[in-house]
Scaffold this motif. Structure first.
Motif, PDB file in Angstrom:
ATOM      1  N   PHE A 189      86.457  27.148  44.387  1.00  0.00           N
ATOM      2  CA  PHE A 189      85.468  28.051  43.813  1.00  0.00           C
ATOM      3  C   PHE A 189      84.164  27.961  44.582  1.00  0.00           C
ATOM      4  O   PHE A 189      83.545  28.966  44.941  1.00  0.00           O
ATOM      5  CB  PHE A 189      85.243  27.708  42.338  1.00  0.00           C
ATOM      6  N   PHE A 190      83.722  26.735  44.864  1.00  0.00           N
ATOM      7  CA  PHE A 190      82.469  26.614  45.600  1.00  0.00           C
ATOM      8  C   PHE A 190      82.624  26.961  47.067  1.00  0.00           C
ATOM      9  O   PHE A 190      81.666  27.376  47.722  1.00  0.00           O
ATOM     10  CB  PHE A 190      81.861  25.220  45.411  1.00  0.00           C
ATOM     11  N   GLY A 191      83.845  26.795  47.611  1.00  0.00           N
ATOM     12  CA  GLY A 191      84.084  27.310  48.947  1.00  0.00           C
ATOM     13  C   GLY A 191      83.834  28.804  48.966  1.00  0.00           C
ATOM     14  O   GLY A 191      83.225  29.351  49.902  1.00  0.00           O
ATOM     15  N   LEU A 192      84.276  29.457  47.882  1.00  0.00           N
ATOM     16  CA  LEU A 192      84.027  30.896  47.748  1.00  0.00           C
ATOM     17  C   LEU A 192      82.525  31.183  47.713  1.00  0.00           C
ATOM     18  O   LEU A 192      82.034  32.092  48.392  1.00  0.00           O
ATOM     19  CB  LEU A 192      84.691  31.404  46.466  1.00  0.00           C
ATOM     20  N   ILE A 193      81.791  30.378  46.954  1.00  0.00           N
ATOM     21  CA  ILE A 193      80.341  30.599  46.839  1.00  0.00           C
ATOM     22  C   ILE A 193      79.660  30.501  48.199  1.00  0.00           C
ATOM     23  O   ILE A 193      78.816  31.318  48.557  1.00  0.00           O
ATOM     24  CB  ILE A 193      79.725  29.585  45.864  1.00  0.00           C
ATOM     25  N   TYR A 194      80.039  29.479  48.966  1.00  0.00           N
ATOM     26  CA  TYR A 194      79.434  29.328  50.294  1.00  0.00           C
ATOM     27  C   TYR A 194      79.759  30.537  51.171  1.00  0.00           C
ATOM     28  O   TYR A 194      78.909  31.047  51.903  1.00  0.00           O
ATOM     29  CB  TYR A 194      79.968  28.063  50.981  1.00  0.00           C
TER      30      TYR A 194
END
Lengths: 306, 365
Positions: free
Chosen positions: B309-314
């Motif tokens: 999910f945070f990979g997506l955010i980055y």
């Protein structure tokens, strides 16, 4: 030689101001039992708010006041999360720190390096007192009024904490909230007020940075001072008077980094404040082995009425 | 049981898996809404923005490879932090431990004469050791002297960033880099293999996934894992049970620091192929991993999900910066928001609200 020493100590007093304000606020928050790790974020938000308001209105004093309010507002969020929602204080504080840093940097885009046209001027010299040899030129010349108010505030807050009923109430809420509750003290209200007060002071610290010290906006301009204030709270044994000495000590360290610049690798100099923080906490740790340097006993524990 | 108007609030001490998942997902909604508001403030149509994100990232294979490669350090650091947090070792220094791993890897690659097939394993070992060493200091200080681990690990972040700064501008400055702050490119033997056509350094990814499974194993099936959880719940109870606090603290420090170091190896040898200015290497991964660990709420699947999910955010941050000129700081903001709501929503996992009908029945009975 004494000239250099005077210059260094004079600058040290300047550096110590935001540290002192931040530490005083955190002392009160932690004395009531709430850890506020978001001081860095509140400082940054205060710095930006102060800068923005001073820039728009041309009134630096107003900037500092708004910075204080912004810090207090941000602290209210932390208070709500940790006191009412009983969230983990460490993580909530960290979230606040990250959020504040990110928000301030985001809002400050485009204003990097922009100098404030009308910073809050220092008081050039206090008549009479500035004639005292050595100390006069350090303490009573070319310092900001916020520095003086900070030191005065530290003394007042010490008196309040240890010599008044209100201070006793705050301390009891931090040591034993269930007893305080049984005595009819509103634990939640005391904690809310202390945390918000901590935010207000942190906001002033940030405002000082952007309106007085370096009247410009630099992303991340608090440079970890918020975290150092947390360490100072421990170093000062949660005592506002000790905070003055501690802040001065660290102010001197920050200053030494700049004074020694031509002689040492710049990166190692910049490490000094952070390495010293660990060193100072280690020394405090050794001291604790001998005597109980007690933190407020209920620090970090959300209060629940069963 | 308390009455709140027409409802009854009941406390459950151990929420069900489904409940935890539901609350976690719901806690992501307010941040997304607030981001939509921020898009609107910046003059962008939120729906349009989310559509662009969907079309260019979620719906493309490029998007997913970017998400994956961003998730790798988050996965590694996140796993380590889940373990550390369970023992209440507040390792906020993952950022610095990552840098230490990068430095170790670059050092081994540039200056040691280890022959080719052994070079990459040596780099990983060095990276793990470096990260672990950085974390051991605060662990010792905490166990022996009671020094606050949050502050000590955090300060090391700054110190290590300056060490990297010193190295790239000083002794390790690349002769071929014309005075810019980089080291030379690492020799090709030190380059981590990538999945062709992507930037995914799959060795590190595999280590990450294995790490997740190992963490689950450690926490649930080993004595060490059990002991560290007791320490995390109550230090006094652990002391009474004879659990060695120093051993546990050192153990979780070595694990979380070492894994962060491995993440650093991945970044240095799989993404940049040299040592760059510290903020470009660590990119806030160490801090984001804290949120990954918290959002995961201790479940291994949770770590995978929140890391991605945070990979997506980055990746979204990259896209927004490139396509719409939004500053990358928006990622920091979103990160803080998510942590806020995740932390704030925890209370909802433990309380159930019975509405209307049931409440009336309880009242009557």
């Amino acid at each position: 030689m004494t000239d250099l020493l005077e210059k260094v100590l004079s600058r040290a007093l300047v550096y110590s101001t935001p540290l002192l304000w931040g530490t005083l606020g955190e002392i009160y928050a932690e004395r009531s039992g709430v850890m506020n790790l978001g001081v860095e974020g509140m400082m940054m938000i205060g710095a930006f708010a102060g800068f923005a308001v001073a820039h728009i209105t041309g009134d630096p004093g107003l900037g500092v006041l708004v910075a204080a309010a912004a810090g207090g507002l941000t602290a209210f969020i932390h208070a709500f999360l940790t006191i009412t929602m009983r969230a983990n204080q460490v993580v909530s504080g960290l979230a606040l720190g990250m959020f504040g840093l990110g928000l301030a940097n985001l809002l400050g885009r485009g204003w990097e390096g922009y100098s404030l046209r009308c910073p809050l001027p220092n008081i050039p010299s206090i008549p009479g007192l500035s004639n005292i040899p050595i100390i006069g030129s350090i303490v009573f010349q070319d310092q900001s009024i916020i520095t003086y108010i900070g030191i005065l505030l530290a003394v007042l807050l010490w008196l309040l904490l240890y010599k008044t009923k209100l201070g006793l109430i705050i301390r009891s809420v931090g040591e034993s909230p269930d007893c305080a509750d049984a005595l009819g003290i509103n634990v939640f209200l005391v904690r809310y007020l202390c945390v918000i007060w901590g935010g207000i002071l942190a906001g002033v610290a940030g405002g000082f940075l952007s309106v007085v010290y370096r009247p410009a906006w630099t992303p991340g301009m608090s440079a970890g001072m918020g975290w150092i204030a947390l360490a100072l709270t421990i170093f000062a044994a949660w005592n506002p008077l000790n905070a003055i000495g501690g802040a001065l000590f660290f102010g001197t360290l920050f200053c030494l980094a700049y004074a020694l610049q031509p002689r040492m690798t710049p990166e190692f100099l910049k490490m000094i404040p952070y390495a010293s923080t660990i060193l100072v906490l280690t020394i405090v740790g050794f001291g604790k082995l001998k005597e109980r340097l007690g933190a407020p006993r209920a620090l970090g524990v959300p209060y629940k009425r069963e | 049981m308390k009455r709140w108007g027409p409802a009854i609030v009941e406390k459950t001490s151990t929420p069900s898996r489904a409940r935890v998942l539901l609350v976690s997902i719901f806690s992501l909604v307010p941040p997304l809404l607030i981001m939509a508001f921020i898009f609107w403030v910046y003059g962008m149509n939120p729906w349009h923005t989310y559509a662009v994100i969907f079309r260019n990232i979620v719906a493309t294979s490029w998007g997913w490879t970017e998400i994956t490669r961003r998730a790798i350090p988050l996965l590694l650091c996140g796993v380590g932090l889940v373990i550390a947090f369970r023992a209440q070792f507040w390792n906020i220094g993952a950022e610095g431990q990552l840098l230490a791993g990068a430095v170790a890897a670059a050092g081994v690659a540039l200056f040691s004469r280890i022959p080719a097939p052994w070079l990459i394993p040596a780099m990983f070992a060095a990276g793990f050791l470096a990260g672990a060493l950085v974390a051991i200091g605060p662990a010792l200080l905490k166990a022996i002297l009671g020094v606050n681990d949050i502050i000590s690990t955090l300060m090391l972040n700054y110190i290590l960033a300056y060490i990297v700064d010193w190295l790239i501008h000083g002794p390790w400055r690349g002769a071929s880099m014309r005075g810019f702050g980089y080291t030379d490119m690492l020799p090709e033997a030190a380059w981590l293999p990538l999945i062709p056509g992507t930037r995914i350094h799959w060795v590190t990814l595999v280590i990450g996934v294995v790490g997740v499974m190992a963490a689950s194993l450690i926490l649930n099936r080993t004595c060490f894992g059990y002991e560290l959880q007791v320490v995390g719940r109550s230090r006094e109870a652990a002391r009474y049970a004879g659990i060695n606090f120093l051993k546990i603290t050192l153990g979780v420090a070595v694990l979380s620091g070492g894994l962060a170091g491995v993440a650093g190896v991945g970044e240095a040898a799989g993404i940049h192929f040299r040592l760059t200015p510290p903020q470009d290497i660590s990119m806030g991964y160490g801090f984001t991993a804290i949120i990954v660990a918290w959002l995961a709420r201790g479940s291994p699947v949770g770590i995978l999900l929140s890391a991605f999910f945070f990979g997506l955010i980055y990746t979204v941050g990259d896209l927004l910066k490139a396509a719409m000129g939004m500053p990358f700081e928006i990622v920091d903001l979103f990160r803080g928001l998510v942590l806020f709501f995740v932390v704030g929503s925890e209370i909802m996992m433990y309380y159930r609200i019975h509405w209307g009908q049931i409440a009336k029945e309880e009242q009557r009975g």
